[in-house]
Enzyme design. Structure first.
Site, PDB file in Angstrom:
ATOM      1  N   ASP A 293       0.868  -1.188   0.000  1.00 30.09           N
ATOM      2  CA  ASP A 293       0.000   0.000   0.000  1.00 30.09           C
ATOM      3  C   ASP A 293       0.904   1.237   0.000  1.00 30.09           C
ATOM      4  OD1 ASP A 293      -1.702   2.099   0.741  1.00 30.09           O
ATOM      5  OD2 ASP A 293      -2.861   0.829   2.115  1.00 30.09           O
TER       6      ASP A 293
ATOM      7  N   THR B 250      -4.869  14.476 -13.300  1.00 33.35           N
ATOM      8  CA  THR B 250      -6.009  14.382 -14.219  1.00 33.35           C
ATOM      9  C   THR B 250      -6.526  15.759 -14.601  1.00 33.35           C
ATOM     10  OG1 THR B 250      -8.337  13.714 -14.309  1.00 33.35           O
ATOM     11  CG2 THR B 250      -7.418  14.059 -12.129  1.00 33.35           C
ATOM     12  N   ASP B 251      -7.180  15.826 -15.762  1.00 32.48           N
ATOM     13  CA  ASP B 251      -7.802  17.107 -16.162  1.00 32.48           C
ATOM     14  C   ASP B 251      -8.961  17.485 -15.241  1.00 32.48           C
ATOM     15  OD1 ASP B 251      -9.633  15.183 -17.011  1.00 32.48           O
ATOM     16  OD2 ASP B 251      -9.758  15.911 -19.083  1.00 32.48           O
ATOM     17  N   GLU B 252      -9.462  16.503 -14.467  1.00 36.32           N
ATOM     18  CA  GLU B 252     -10.623  16.792 -13.622  1.00 36.32           C
ATOM     19  C   GLU B 252     -10.314  17.811 -12.524  1.00 36.32           C
ATOM     20  OE1 GLU B 252     -13.159  13.600 -12.431  1.00 36.32           O
ATOM     21  OE2 GLU B 252     -12.794  12.479 -14.263  1.00 36.32           O
TER      22      GLU B 252
ATOM     23  N   TYR C   2     -13.329  12.628  -5.734  1.00 41.56           N
ATOM     24  CA  TYR C   2     -12.170  12.105  -6.481  1.00 41.56           C
ATOM     25  C   TYR C   2     -11.291  13.254  -6.972  1.00 41.56           C
ATOM     26  CZ  TYR C   2      -9.495  10.704 -10.584  1.00 41.56           C
ATOM     27  OH  TYR C   2      -8.489  10.551 -11.502  1.00 41.56           O
TER      28      TYR C   2
ATOM     29  N   LYS D 103      -7.390  14.421  -5.977  1.00 45.57           N
ATOM     30  CA  LYS D 103      -6.284  14.528  -6.944  1.00 45.57           C
ATOM     31  C   LYS D 103      -5.698  15.948  -6.929  1.00 45.57           C
ATOM     32  CE  LYS D 103      -5.047  11.781  -9.538  1.00 45.57           C
ATOM     33  NZ  LYS D 103      -4.021  10.695  -9.394  1.00 45.57           N
TER      34      LYS D 103
HETATM   35  P1  NAD Z   1      -7.085   2.115 -12.001  1.00 47.65           P
HETATM   36  O1  NAD Z   1      -8.171   2.285 -10.994  1.00 47.65           O
HETATM   37  O2  NAD Z   1      -7.310   1.265 -13.196  1.00 47.65           O
HETATM   38  O3  NAD Z   1      -5.770   1.535 -11.273  1.00 47.65           O
HETATM   39  C1  NAD Z   1      -5.340   2.003 -10.048  1.00 47.65           C
HETATM   40  C2  NAD Z   1      -4.257   1.042  -9.526  1.00 47.65           C
HETATM   41  O4  NAD Z   1      -3.749   1.579  -8.287  1.00 47.65           O
HETATM   42  C3  NAD Z   1      -4.755  -0.369  -9.223  1.00 47.65           C
HETATM   43  O5  NAD Z   1      -3.830  -1.309  -9.718  1.00 47.65           O
HETATM   44  C4  NAD Z   1      -4.834  -0.415  -7.710  1.00 47.65           C
HETATM   45  O6  NAD Z   1      -4.635  -1.711  -7.173  1.00 47.65           O
HETATM   46  C5  NAD Z   1      -3.708   0.532  -7.324  1.00 47.65           C
HETATM   47  N1  NAD Z   1      -3.888   1.124  -5.991  1.00 47.65           N
HETATM   48  C6  NAD Z   1      -5.010   1.715  -5.508  1.00 47.65           C
HETATM   49  N2  NAD Z   1      -4.807   2.107  -4.231  1.00 47.65           N
HETATM   50  C7  NAD Z   1      -3.511   1.781  -3.931  1.00 47.65           C
HETATM   51  C8  NAD Z   1      -2.707   1.947  -2.777  1.00 47.65           C
HETATM   52  N3  NAD Z   1      -3.195   2.523  -1.654  1.00 47.65           N
HETATM   53  N4  NAD Z   1      -1.423   1.515  -2.817  1.00 47.65           N
HETATM   54  C9  NAD Z   1      -0.925   0.916  -3.925  1.00 47.65           C
HETATM   55  N5  NAD Z   1      -1.647   0.713  -5.034  1.00 47.65           N
HETATM   56  C10 NAD Z   1      -2.935   1.147  -5.037  1.00 47.65           C
HETATM   57  O7  NAD Z   1      -6.661   3.587 -12.412  1.00 47.65           O
HETATM   58  P2  NAD Z   1      -6.209   4.181 -13.835  1.00 47.65           P
HETATM   59  O8  NAD Z   1      -7.401   4.512 -14.618  1.00 47.65           O
HETATM   60  O9  NAD Z   1      -5.156   3.315 -14.393  1.00 47.65           O
HETATM   61  O10 NAD Z   1      -5.554   5.563 -13.353  1.00 47.65           O
HETATM   62  C11 NAD Z   1      -4.190   5.615 -12.972  1.00 47.65           C
HETATM   63  C12 NAD Z   1      -3.844   7.038 -12.573  1.00 47.65           C
HETATM   64  O11 NAD Z   1      -4.101   7.916 -13.672  1.00 47.65           O
HETATM   65  C13 NAD Z   1      -4.674   7.574 -11.412  1.00 47.65           C
HETATM   66  O12 NAD Z   1      -3.856   8.332 -10.597  1.00 47.65           O
HETATM   67  C14 NAD Z   1      -5.740   8.448 -12.089  1.00 47.65           C
HETATM   68  O13 NAD Z   1      -6.130   9.478 -11.225  1.00 47.65           O
HETATM   69  C15 NAD Z   1      -4.973   8.970 -13.277  1.00 47.65           C
HETATM   70  N6  NAD Z   1      -5.762   9.316 -14.468  1.00 47.65           N
HETATM   71  C16 NAD Z   1      -6.629   8.416 -15.012  1.00 47.65           C
HETATM   72  C17 NAD Z   1      -7.308   8.746 -16.184  1.00 47.65           C
HETATM   73  C18 NAD Z   1      -8.267   7.762 -16.839  1.00 47.65           C
HETATM   74  O14 NAD Z   1      -8.917   8.117 -17.827  1.00 47.65           O
HETATM   75  N7  NAD Z   1      -8.379   6.523 -16.380  1.00 47.65           N
HETATM   76  C19 NAD Z   1      -7.118   9.978 -16.779  1.00 47.65           C
HETATM   77  C20 NAD Z   1      -6.218  10.891 -16.196  1.00 47.65           C
HETATM   78  C21 NAD Z   1      -5.553  10.522 -15.045  1.00 47.65           C
HETATM   79  O1  TDX Z   2     -22.351   3.921 -16.676  1.00 39.25           O
HETATM   80  C1  TDX Z   2     -21.907   5.042 -16.991  1.00 39.25           C
HETATM   81  N1  TDX Z   2     -22.702   5.894 -17.705  1.00 39.25           N
HETATM   82  C2  TDX Z   2     -22.319   7.149 -18.067  1.00 39.25           C
HETATM   83  O2  TDX Z   2     -23.068   7.887 -18.719  1.00 39.25           O
HETATM   84  C3  TDX Z   2     -20.581   5.497 -16.626  1.00 39.25           C
HETATM   85  C4  TDX Z   2     -19.656   4.607 -15.840  1.00 39.25           C
HETATM   86  C5  TDX Z   2     -20.203   6.766 -16.996  1.00 39.25           C
HETATM   87  N2  TDX Z   2     -21.044   7.585 -17.683  1.00 39.25           N
HETATM   88  C6  TDX Z   2     -20.588   8.944 -18.061  1.00 39.25           C
HETATM   89  C7  TDX Z   2     -20.011   9.772 -16.930  1.00 39.25           C
HETATM   90  C8  TDX Z   2     -18.958  10.612 -17.625  1.00 39.25           C
HETATM   91  O3  TDX Z   2     -19.549  11.782 -18.170  1.00 39.25           O
HETATM   92  O4  TDX Z   2     -19.507   8.771 -18.981  1.00 39.25           O
HETATM   93  C9  TDX Z   2     -18.472   9.740 -18.774  1.00 39.25           C
HETATM   94  C10 TDX Z   2     -17.169   9.022 -18.468  1.00 39.25           C
HETATM   95  O5  TDX Z   2     -17.316   8.406 -17.203  1.00 39.25           O
HETATM   96  P1  TDX Z   2     -16.116   7.582 -16.509  1.00 39.25           P
HETATM   97  O6  TDX Z   2     -15.668   6.514 -17.437  1.00 39.25           O
HETATM   98  O7  TDX Z   2     -16.561   7.219 -15.133  1.00 39.25           O
HETATM   99  O8  TDX Z   2     -14.950   8.664 -16.510  1.00 39.25           O
HETATM  100  P2  TDX Z   2     -14.822  10.138 -15.865  1.00 39.25           P
HETATM  101  O9  TDX Z   2     -15.774  10.348 -14.768  1.00 39.25           O
HETATM  102  O10 TDX Z   2     -14.838  11.111 -17.005  1.00 39.25           O
HETATM  103  O11 TDX Z   2     -13.340  10.043 -15.231  1.00 39.25           O
HETATM  104  C11 TDX Z   2     -12.262   9.413 -15.962  1.00 39.25           C
HETATM  105  O12 TDX Z   2     -11.425  10.368 -16.572  1.00 39.25           O
HETATM  106  C12 TDX Z   2     -10.611  11.148 -15.741  1.00 39.25           C
HETATM  107  C13 TDX Z   2     -11.431   8.514 -15.043  1.00 39.25           C
HETATM  108  O13 TDX Z   2     -12.266   7.557 -14.419  1.00 39.25           O
HETATM  109  C14 TDX Z   2     -10.677   9.323 -14.029  1.00 39.25           C
HETATM  110  O14 TDX Z   2      -9.850   8.474 -13.235  1.00 39.25           O
HETATM  111  C15 TDX Z   2      -9.815  10.322 -14.763  1.00 39.25           C
HETATM  112  O15 TDX Z   2      -9.161  11.168 -13.853  1.00 39.25           O
END
Ligand code: NAD
Ligand code: TDX
Length: 339
Positions: free
Chosen positions: A59, A125-127, A153, A157
């Site tokens: 962790d 993240t852009d969020e 969330y 971040k």
């Molecule tokens: P994900 O949820 O798929 O993976 C997260 C990973 O982190 C998992 O393997 C989980 O086991 C591990 N983890 C969680 N808590 C932990 C802890 N306390 N210690 C060690 N490991 C831990 O996430 P993702 O979509 O791959 O996102 C990765 C990173 O990128 C995140 O920081 C997220 O905020 C950022 N991000 C994601 C997106 C997106 O579209 N998915 C976009 C921009 C930024």
């Molecule tokens: O069932 C659904 N129906 C729906 O309409 C889900 C899961 C999502 N949505 C909508 C919500 C959002 O407007 O789709 C869009 C995308 O949703 P997510 O896949 O949950 O992504 P989002 O909330 O945009 O966040 C993602 O991008 C930024 C990642 O999960 C974040 O980790 C990252 O930082």
């Protein structure tokens, strides 16, 4: 060069590990991951036997475990992907987001301070910028915009980003931050929009679109994000933030319709459900800085990326079917059962 990649058993982290082991066969990559519900060791099976790869289950909030790993590995670079990443889960239960995303970041950076490091990179993240109005297509997120978050969330971040910049100013820690838009591609956990719609469509289940489906996200193929981080850790300037995105804005409803088309499934599966609380309207990244400074440009067009993604989910059913047949079913029932 030894790089510790935290959260490498998740979606983007695993893709980053594959990219780095291929691009730099001489680097040692150590993955530190807690294996939460979102982490999947089977994802890393293709590199498990690579002599330059090590997996450690821990962790990032566990100071003793993190410091021990730093002592053993003496890493040059840390790339922190580890996070709780799903907005809907953060709305249900914020606490773990604060713990992992904020405290975990501080623990990692404290280890960097103690043992010394060439670069600490925070995957943000852009969020953190909040959202943009739908009727202002001329507006984009730039690195100088104020942080203005909407969900637990994104607030966690943004808090981590502030801590990272504070460690740079106060302790001189050599940090960088990337703020990327929505990623898609292989190993995307099926609670997120695109893989959820693919899995449901393949099972002829309703496709739950929140609100009116007009919310806009800016989609980037995961490999392009990984290449951007690769450039930033090697060539990015310390203390800087880099936005990453490919000007690919799409409405959710259009994404879902495209998934139906790619899979040959009827749009009648689309079901409008209750909106997400505090739902951000539009994300749109201005990537000028990373383009001008580091020469980064996205390489995968959305039309190609979504085809590759759908193909991957068709060819790797066991990966996501194992996930959605387990604890995920309780999650799905809780989040969508009475929506
Ligand atoms: P994900 O949820 O798929 O993976 C997260 C990973 O982190 C998992 O393997 C989980 O086991 C591990 N983890 C969680 N808590 C932990 C802890 N306390 N210690 C060690 N490991 C831990 O996430 P993702 O979509 O791959 O996102 C990765 C990173 O990128 C995140 O920081 C997220 O905020 C950022 N991000 C994601 C997106 C997106 O579209 N998915 C976009 C921009 C930024
Ligand atoms: O069932 C659904 N129906 C729906 O309409 C889900 C899961 C999502 N949505 C909508 C919500 C959002 O407007 O789709 C869009 C995308 O949703 P997510 O896949 O949950 O992504 P989002 O909330 O945009 O966040 C993602 O991008 C930024 C990642 O999960 C974040 O980790 C990252 O930082």
């Amino acid at each position: 060069m030894t790089i510790i990649v935290t959260g490498g058993a998740g979606f983007i982290g695993s893709n980053f590990i594959f990219h780095m082991l291929k691009a730099y066969p001489e680097y040692r990559i150590v993955c530190l991951d807690k294996l939460t519900y979102a982490g999947n060791l089977s994802t890393l099976a293709p590199v498990a036997d690579n002599k330059n790869f090590r997996f450690v289950k821990a962790d990032i909030c566990d100071r003793t475990a993190v410091f021990k790993l730093f002592e053993e590995e003496k890493p040059d670079v840390i790339v922190n992907f580890a996070a709780e990443s799903h907005v809907d889960r953060s709305i249900e239960d914020p606490e773990i987001f604060l713990r992992t995303n904020i405290l975990g970041t501080a623990v990692l950076m404290d280890a960097c301070r103690k043992y010394g490091i060439k670069r600490y990179h925070q995957v943000s993240t852009d969020e953190v910028y909040g959202d943009l109005p739908l009727d202002r297509p001329d507006m984009f997120f730039t690195e100088t915009m104020p942080l203005h978050t909407s969900s637990p969330y994104s607030s966690s971040k943004a808090s981590a980003d502030l801590l990272v910049l504070a460690y740079h100013r106060t302790y001189g820690l050599p940090v960088t931050i990337s703020r990327c838009s929505n990623n898609y591609g292989p190993y995307h956990f099926p609670e997120k929009l695109i893989p959820l719609m693919i899995a449901n469509a393949l099972n002829d289940k309703p496709l739950p679109v929140y609100g009116n489906g007009e919310n806009v996200r800016d989609w980037l193929y995961v490999e392009d994000h990984c290449k951007a981080i690769d450039l930033i850790i090697h060539k990015g300037r310390e203390g800087e933030v880099y936005n990453v995105g490919g000007h690919n804005e799409m409405r959710n409803i259009d994404i879902v319709k495209l998934v139906c088309k790619e899979l040959g499934k009827p749009e009648s599966l689309i079901t409008y459900v209750a909106d997400r609380k505090g739902h951000d309207m539009r994300y749109a990244i201005d990537p000028t800085k990373i383009h001008n400074e580091l020469g980064w440009l996205p390489e995968t067009k959305f039309a190609d990326g979504i085809k590759k993604t759908v193909k991957w989910y068709l060819e790797n059913r066991a990966w996501w079917e194992t996930i959605i047949s387990g604890e995920y079913q309780n999650y799905y029932e809780k989040m969508y059962g009475s929506r």
